[in-house]
Design a protein around this motif. Structure first.
Motif, PDB file in Angstrom:
ATOM      1  N   LEU A   1       0.848  -1.186   0.000  1.00  0.00           N
ATOM      2  CA  LEU A   1       0.000   0.000   0.000  1.00  0.00           C
ATOM      3  C   LEU A   1       0.889   1.242   0.000  1.00  0.00           C
ATOM      4  CD1 LEU A   1      -3.167   0.257   0.241  1.00  0.00           C
ATOM      5  CD2 LEU A   1      -2.755   0.961   2.608  1.00  0.00           C
TER       6      LEU A   1
ATOM      7  N   SER B   1      -9.226  -3.118  -0.809  1.00  0.00           N
ATOM      8  CA  SER B   1      -8.395  -1.909  -0.749  1.00  0.00           C
ATOM      9  C   SER B   1      -8.975  -0.903   0.239  1.00  0.00           C
ATOM     10  CB  SER B   1      -8.259  -1.277  -2.137  1.00  0.00           C
ATOM     11  OG  SER B   1      -9.517  -0.850  -2.630  1.00  0.00           O
TER      12      SER B   1
ATOM     13  N   PRO C   1      -2.862   0.004  -3.559  1.00  0.00           N
ATOM     14  CA  PRO C   1      -1.743  -0.899  -3.858  1.00  0.00           C
ATOM     15  C   PRO C   1      -0.883  -0.300  -4.966  1.00  0.00           C
ATOM     16  CG  PRO C   1      -3.829  -2.091  -3.801  1.00  0.00           C
ATOM     17  CD  PRO C   1      -4.165  -0.633  -3.790  1.00  0.00           C
TER      18      PRO C   1
END
Length: 320
Positions: A171, A207, A248
């Protein structure tokens, strides 16, 4: 004689649990699936499904045949792979499915590499989260590119599948170019960013969960004011100065302009990226050459600066 195509339908029905879900997975109408399963019952000469007005479930005989069907189909694929391994060059149609950021990141390198094999027809599809493994298992696709935030997916998958680890995808923080935190000489301070207008995927998306876990490390933040489907949509809005995000790193492989990418100190949040295929098909020349091309694409794409390198702005295509 039991027909292989119908055995595949039965095996898929055993996985999906309903005629409607089986039809949707394989691209048939529910009526066609029902008719084919009825034909299989006539071939087997025993009832395979216990049908009611609203549902259907496997009988004991149906469960046994479904289990055997998996073995039979795997054996047939193994034999086909052994025979095709004798071919001089990969040929035929190879279908790969991928989560969106992998499809965007890997497509250029795959097109160049697989273009060297004129006998090979390459198809790359984007897929919804969580469907890639099922599509490989059912035979809909040859290879799936999947992401795993839990670290548990390979251990929980069916034994008939083989996983190839491609890369770790951390991340990263993404801010507009004009944002003060875009300066690589300024340390990333998440506490100072808590009250910024964060953007993320909808609740439940992996996410989004990663962003929430990241902000939890500094006591949380106010609710995300903007939610959008698609990481590339979010990045385009960051570039317009509307807010900031964490995604990401692979999501930046398209070279989004107008944003600055920063590594997040002491952040261990990341997803693992895998290629998944059926063990029985690994030796097929078309699958083998595609796996090698995927490995190379995953190795060469550089969506963010390497460890220890300078951080900065995203403005061009990734190295590949």
């Amino acid at each position: 004689m039991l027909e292989l195509r119908r055995l595949r339908l039965l095996a898929e029905f055993a996985r999906r649990g309903s005629i409607a879900a089986t039809a949707a997975a394989l691209g048939y109408t529910p009526s066609a699936v029902s008719q084919q399963l009825a034909a299989l019952e006539r071939e087997a000469r025993v009832p395979l499904l216990d049908r009611t007005a609203r549902s259907a479930e496997l009988t004991d005989a149906g469960r046994r045949l479904a289990e055997r069907a998996e073995e039979i189909l795997g054996l047939v694929e193994t034999v086909e792979a052994e025979l095709s391994a004798q071919a001089d060059a990969p040929s035929g149609r190879i279908v790969v499915t991928a989560f969106p950021t992998a499809a965007v990141a890997f497509a250029p390198a795959l097109a160049r590499s697989l273009g060297e094999h004129p006998g090979l027809t390459f198809v790359l599809r984007q897929t919804a989260p969580g469907t890639g493994i099922r599509q490989v298992q059912s035979g809909e696709v040859d290879i799936a590119l999947i992401d795993d935030w839990t670290g548990k997916v390979p251990d929980q998958a069916p034994a008939a599948l083989e996983f190839f680890h491609l890369r770790r995808d951390p991340l990263v923080l993404v801010v507009p170019e004009a944002h003060p935190m875009s300066d690589p000489g300024r340390p990333v301070d998440l506490e100072r960013l808590r009250e910024e207008p964060w953007m993320a995927a909808p609740p439940g998306e992996p996410s989004r969960q990663a962003v929430e876990r990241l902000l939890d490390t500094v006591g949380g933040a106010r609710p995300v004011p903007w939610e959008f489907e698609g990481l590339h949509t979010i990045l385009s809005l960051v570039a317009r100065g509307i807010g900031i995000t964490a995604v990401p790193a692979l999501a930046l492989a398209a070279g989004d302009r107008g944003v600055a990418v920063r590594r997040i100190p002491e952040c261990t949040l990341a997803r693992e990226v895998y290629a998944v295929t059926r063990t029985a098909s690994v030796r097929r020349p078309s699958v083998a050459v595609t796996l090698r091309a995927i490995y190379a694409a995953a190795r060469d794409v550089q969506p963010t600066p390497p460890e220890g390198g300078a951080e900065g702005r995203s403005g061009g295509a990734p190295a590949d």
